[in-house]
Scaffold this motif. Structure first.
Motif, PDB file in Angstrom:
ATOM      1  N   PRO A 153       0.811  -1.230   0.000  1.00 38.16           N
ATOM      2  CA  PRO A 153       0.000   0.000   0.000  1.00 38.16           C
ATOM      3  C   PRO A 153       0.841   1.275   0.000  1.00 38.16           C
ATOM      4  CG  PRO A 153      -0.854  -1.585   1.589  1.00 38.16           C
ATOM      5  CD  PRO A 153       0.455  -2.128   1.112  1.00 38.16           C
ATOM      6  N   ALA A 154       1.976   1.255   0.719  1.00 38.40           N
ATOM      7  CA  ALA A 154       2.817   2.458   0.776  1.00 38.40           C
ATOM      8  C   ALA A 154       3.363   2.809  -0.605  1.00 38.40           C
ATOM      9  CB  ALA A 154       3.958   2.258   1.769  1.00 38.40           C
ATOM     10  N   TRP A 155       3.705   1.785  -1.388  1.00 41.91           N
ATOM     11  CA  TRP A 155       4.210   2.035  -2.743  1.00 41.91           C
ATOM     12  C   TRP A 155       3.097   2.549  -3.650  1.00 41.91           C
ATOM     13  CZ3 TRP A 155       7.935   3.369  -5.638  1.00 41.91           C
ATOM     14  CH2 TRP A 155       7.916   3.137  -7.022  1.00 41.91           C
ATOM     15  N   LYS A 156       1.909   1.977  -3.518  1.00 43.67           N
ATOM     16  CA  LYS A 156       0.778   2.449  -4.324  1.00 43.67           C
ATOM     17  C   LYS A 156       0.467   3.913  -4.011  1.00 43.67           C
ATOM     18  CE  LYS A 156      -1.385  -2.093  -4.862  1.00 43.67           C
ATOM     19  NZ  LYS A 156      -2.572  -2.943  -4.559  1.00 43.67           N
ATOM     20  N   GLN A 157       0.557   4.263  -2.736  1.00 39.54           N
ATOM     21  CA  GLN A 157       0.309   5.660  -2.368  1.00 39.54           C
ATOM     22  C   GLN A 157       1.405   6.564  -2.914  1.00 39.54           C
ATOM     23  OE1 GLN A 157      -1.537   6.917   1.406  1.00 39.54           O
ATOM     24  NE2 GLN A 157       0.451   7.865   1.886  1.00 39.54           N
ATOM     25  N   ALA A 158       2.650   6.106  -2.864  1.00 39.76           N
ATOM     26  CA  ALA A 158       3.754   6.902  -3.406  1.00 39.76           C
ATOM     27  C   ALA A 158       3.568   7.135  -4.900  1.00 39.76           C
ATOM     28  CB  ALA A 158       5.087   6.207  -3.135  1.00 39.76           C
ATOM     29  N   MET A 159       3.111   6.118  -5.619  1.00 39.66           N
ATOM     30  CA  MET A 159       2.863   6.268  -7.052  1.00 39.66           C
ATOM     31  C   MET A 159       1.720   7.247  -7.308  1.00 39.66           C
ATOM     32  SD  MET A 159       4.877   4.764  -9.197  1.00 39.66           S
ATOM     33  CE  MET A 159       3.841   4.771 -10.660  1.00 39.66           C
ATOM     34  N   ALA A 160       0.682   7.188  -6.473  1.00 35.78           N
ATOM     35  CA  ALA A 160      -0.449   8.105  -6.639  1.00 35.78           C
ATOM     36  C   ALA A 160      -0.011   9.549  -6.392  1.00 35.78           C
ATOM     37  CB  ALA A 160      -1.578   7.716  -5.688  1.00 35.78           C
ATOM     38  N   VAL A 161       0.794   9.761  -5.363  1.00 29.42           N
ATOM     39  CA  VAL A 161       1.301  11.106  -5.065  1.00 29.42           C
ATOM     40  C   VAL A 161       2.198  11.589  -6.207  1.00 29.42           C
ATOM     41  CG1 VAL A 161       2.788  12.443  -3.518  1.00 29.42           C
ATOM     42  CG2 VAL A 161       1.126  10.827  -2.570  1.00 29.42           C
ATOM     43  N   ALA A 162       3.072  10.708  -6.684  1.00 24.04           N
ATOM     44  CA  ALA A 162       3.973  11.074  -7.779  1.00 24.04           C
ATOM     45  C   ALA A 162       3.183  11.496  -9.015  1.00 24.04           C
ATOM     46  CB  ALA A 162       4.897   9.902  -8.107  1.00 24.04           C
ATOM     47  N   SER A 163       2.153  10.740  -9.359  1.00 21.72           N
ATOM     48  CA  SER A 163       1.343  11.065 -10.538  1.00 21.72           C
ATOM     49  C   SER A 163       0.646  12.409 -10.375  1.00 21.72           C
ATOM     50  CB  SER A 163       0.307   9.966 -10.788  1.00 21.72           C
ATOM     51  OG  SER A 163       0.933   8.736 -11.087  1.00 21.72           O
ATOM     52  N   ALA A 164       0.100  12.658  -9.193  1.00 20.27           N
ATOM     53  CA  ALA A 164      -0.625  13.910  -8.962  1.00 20.27           C
ATOM     54  C   ALA A 164       0.303  15.118  -9.057  1.00 20.27           C
ATOM     55  CB  ALA A 164      -1.309  13.868  -7.597  1.00 20.27           C
ATOM     56  N   VAL A 165       1.486  15.014  -8.456  1.00 18.17           N
ATOM     57  CA  VAL A 165       2.428  16.141  -8.492  1.00 18.17           C
ATOM     58  C   VAL A 165       3.004  16.302  -9.894  1.00 18.17           C
ATOM     59  CG1 VAL A 165       4.593  17.040  -7.554  1.00 18.17           C
ATOM     60  CG2 VAL A 165       2.957  15.910  -6.042  1.00 18.17           C
ATOM     61  N   TYR A 166       3.324  15.200 -10.541  1.00 17.02           N
ATOM     62  CA  TYR A 166       3.899  15.245 -11.892  1.00 17.02           C
ATOM     63  C   TYR A 166       2.937  15.909 -12.872  1.00 17.02           C
ATOM     64  CZ  TYR A 166       6.474  13.505 -15.988  1.00 17.02           C
ATOM     65  OH  TYR A 166       7.193  13.401 -17.161  1.00 17.02           O
ATOM     66  N   ASP A 167       1.649  15.607 -12.733  1.00 19.45           N
ATOM     67  CA  ASP A 167       0.637  16.163 -13.638  1.00 19.45           C
ATOM     68  C   ASP A 167       0.064  17.477 -13.129  1.00 19.45           C
ATOM     69  OD1 ASP A 167       0.877  14.052 -15.457  1.00 19.45           O
ATOM     70  OD2 ASP A 167      -0.535  12.809 -14.332  1.00 19.45           O
ATOM     71  N   ASP A 168       0.657  18.014 -12.056  1.00 20.48           N
ATOM     72  CA  ASP A 168       0.260  19.323 -11.520  1.00 20.48           C
ATOM     73  C   ASP A 168      -1.213  19.340 -11.123  1.00 20.48           C
ATOM     74  OD1 ASP A 168       0.792  21.906 -10.706  1.00 20.48           O
ATOM     75  OD2 ASP A 168       0.361  22.797 -12.656  1.00 20.48           O
ATOM     76  N   LEU A 169      -1.637  18.294 -10.429  1.00 17.99           N
ATOM     77  CA  LEU A 169      -3.038  18.178 -10.034  1.00 17.99           C
ATOM     78  C   LEU A 169      -3.282  18.623  -8.591  1.00 17.99           C
ATOM     79  CD1 LEU A 169      -3.902  14.699 -11.631  1.00 17.99           C
ATOM     80  CD2 LEU A 169      -4.266  16.985 -12.589  1.00 17.99           C
ATOM     81  N   ASN A 170      -2.211  18.936  -7.864  1.00 11.96           N
ATOM     82  CA  ASN A 170      -2.369  19.324  -6.460  1.00 11.96           C
ATOM     83  C   ASN A 170      -1.994  20.783  -6.256  1.00 11.96           C
ATOM     84  OD1 ASN A 170       0.498  18.609  -6.875  1.00 11.96           O
ATOM     85  ND2 ASN A 170       0.680  19.158  -4.702  1.00 11.96           N
ATOM     86  N   THR A 171      -2.561  21.375  -5.228  1.00 15.81           N
ATOM     87  CA  THR A 171      -2.161  22.731  -4.842  1.00 15.81           C
ATOM     88  C   THR A 171      -0.830  22.644  -4.105  1.00 15.81           C
ATOM     89  OG1 THR A 171      -4.472  23.394  -4.604  1.00 15.81           O
ATOM     90  CG2 THR A 171      -2.811  24.771  -3.523  1.00 15.81           C
ATOM     91  N   PRO A 172       0.195  23.383  -4.553  1.00 15.42           N
ATOM     92  CA  PRO A 172       1.516  23.272  -3.914  1.00 15.42           C
ATOM     93  C   PRO A 172       1.457  23.547  -2.415  1.00 15.42           C
ATOM     94  CG  PRO A 172       1.673  24.483  -5.975  1.00 15.42           C
ATOM     95  CD  PRO A 172       0.211  24.306  -5.704  1.00 15.42           C
ATOM     96  N   LEU A 173       2.134  22.694  -1.670  1.00 15.69           N
ATOM     97  CA  LEU A 173       2.217  22.852  -0.215  1.00 15.69           C
ATOM     98  C   LEU A 173       3.485  23.579   0.199  1.00 15.69           C
ATOM     99  CD1 LEU A 173       1.065  19.258   0.845  1.00 15.69           C
ATOM    100  CD2 LEU A 173      -0.300  21.352   0.852  1.00 15.69           C
ATOM    101  N   VAL A 174       4.545  23.433  -0.606  1.00 20.40           N
ATOM    102  CA  VAL A 174       5.830  24.079  -0.286  1.00 20.40           C
ATOM    103  C   VAL A 174       6.353  24.783  -1.542  1.00 20.40           C
ATOM    104  CG1 VAL A 174       6.476  22.614   1.655  1.00 20.40           C
ATOM    105  CG2 VAL A 174       6.946  21.834  -0.665  1.00 20.40           C
ATOM    106  N   PRO A 175       5.658  25.813  -2.021  1.00 22.95           N
ATOM    107  CA  PRO A 175       6.068  26.468  -3.273  1.00 22.95           C
ATOM    108  C   PRO A 175       7.490  27.012  -3.205  1.00 22.95           C
ATOM    109  CG  PRO A 175       4.467  27.800  -2.064  1.00 22.95           C
ATOM    110  CD  PRO A 175       4.506  26.479  -1.393  1.00 22.95           C
ATOM    111  N   GLY A 176       8.262  26.662  -4.212  1.00 17.58           N
ATOM    112  CA  GLY A 176       9.633  27.159  -4.300  1.00 17.58           C
ATOM    113  C   GLY A 176      10.634  26.443  -3.418  1.00 17.58           C
TER     114      GLY A 176
END
Length: 206
Positions: A153-176
């Motif tokens: 599950p931890a790997w599946k979550q890491a892949m989901a997070v990676a996809s969301a950030v890569y495709d710019d689908l999330n609001t940045p939490l730590v801009p810059g």
């Protein structure tokens, strides 16, 4: 006899041209018939011509488009693998927001000077450490040699997070943000950096 044949040879073309002219001038229906007969021929010629163009000009363009898509797909798969590995090995025990923040730092570095411009190069970058007198990895897990393949599950979550950030689908939490460290340490470089956020067990800096 020869004279007669030569005379006929000269006359018959003239006769047939005149007959054709009379026929066209006197019968509009005949002209319409010829036009209708000629249109399919022109249409067929057009189809053959554009098929030739399609085969010689458009087809290579389509091939190039398919090749570009395949290259993009391979690049995306490689990027996501490296990004997810960094999230997994750096922050799988962190809250979800902390995993997003680590992913953002990784991507931010690809756009910043003094860092490589691909995700995999950023993740596996090494720098000379004068104190230890050797090259050290920017992300400590890359120095640990062979690691167990990420799974569960931890790997599946890491892949989901990676996809969301890569495709710019999330609001940045730590801009810059380009750096972070665990709250358990206080590296010297942190004094010269501006804190962006503290999430979980990490502090993030610009």
């Amino acid at each position: 006899m020869l004279t007669s044949l030569l005379c006929e040879a000269r006359i018959w073309p003239v006769v047939w041209r005149r007959r054709l002219a009379y026929w066209l001038a006197g019968e509009k229906e005949n002209l319409a018939f010829l036009v209708m007969l000629g249109l399919p021929v022109l249409a067929l010629a057009g189809i053959i011509y554009f098929a030739y163009l399609d085969g010689t000009r458009i087809a290579p363009a389509r091939i190039q488009a398919v090749q570009r898509e395949a290259t993009h797909a391979r690049r995306r798969a490689s990027d996501l693998q490296c990004l997810a590995e960094n999230i997994y090995f750096e922050a799988r025990g962190e809250p979800l927001e902390g995993q997003y923040a680590v992913a953002e730092v990784t991507l931010n570095r690809t756009q910043a000077p003094n860092f490589p411009h691909t995700i995999c190069e950023v993740v596996h970058e090494t720098r000379w450490d004068p104190n230890r007198r050797r090259l050290v990895g920017d992300f400590s897990w890359t120095e640990l040699g062979a690691l167990s393949p990420p799974d569960g599950p931890a790997w599946k979550q890491a892949m989901a997070v990676a996809s969301a950030v890569y495709d710019d689908l999330n609001t940045p939490l730590v801009p810059g943000a380009l750096f972070y460290h665990a709250t358990s340490v206080r590296p010297g470089w942190s004094r010269a950096r501006r804190v962006v956020a503290a999430i979980g067990n990490h502090i993030f800096y610009q």
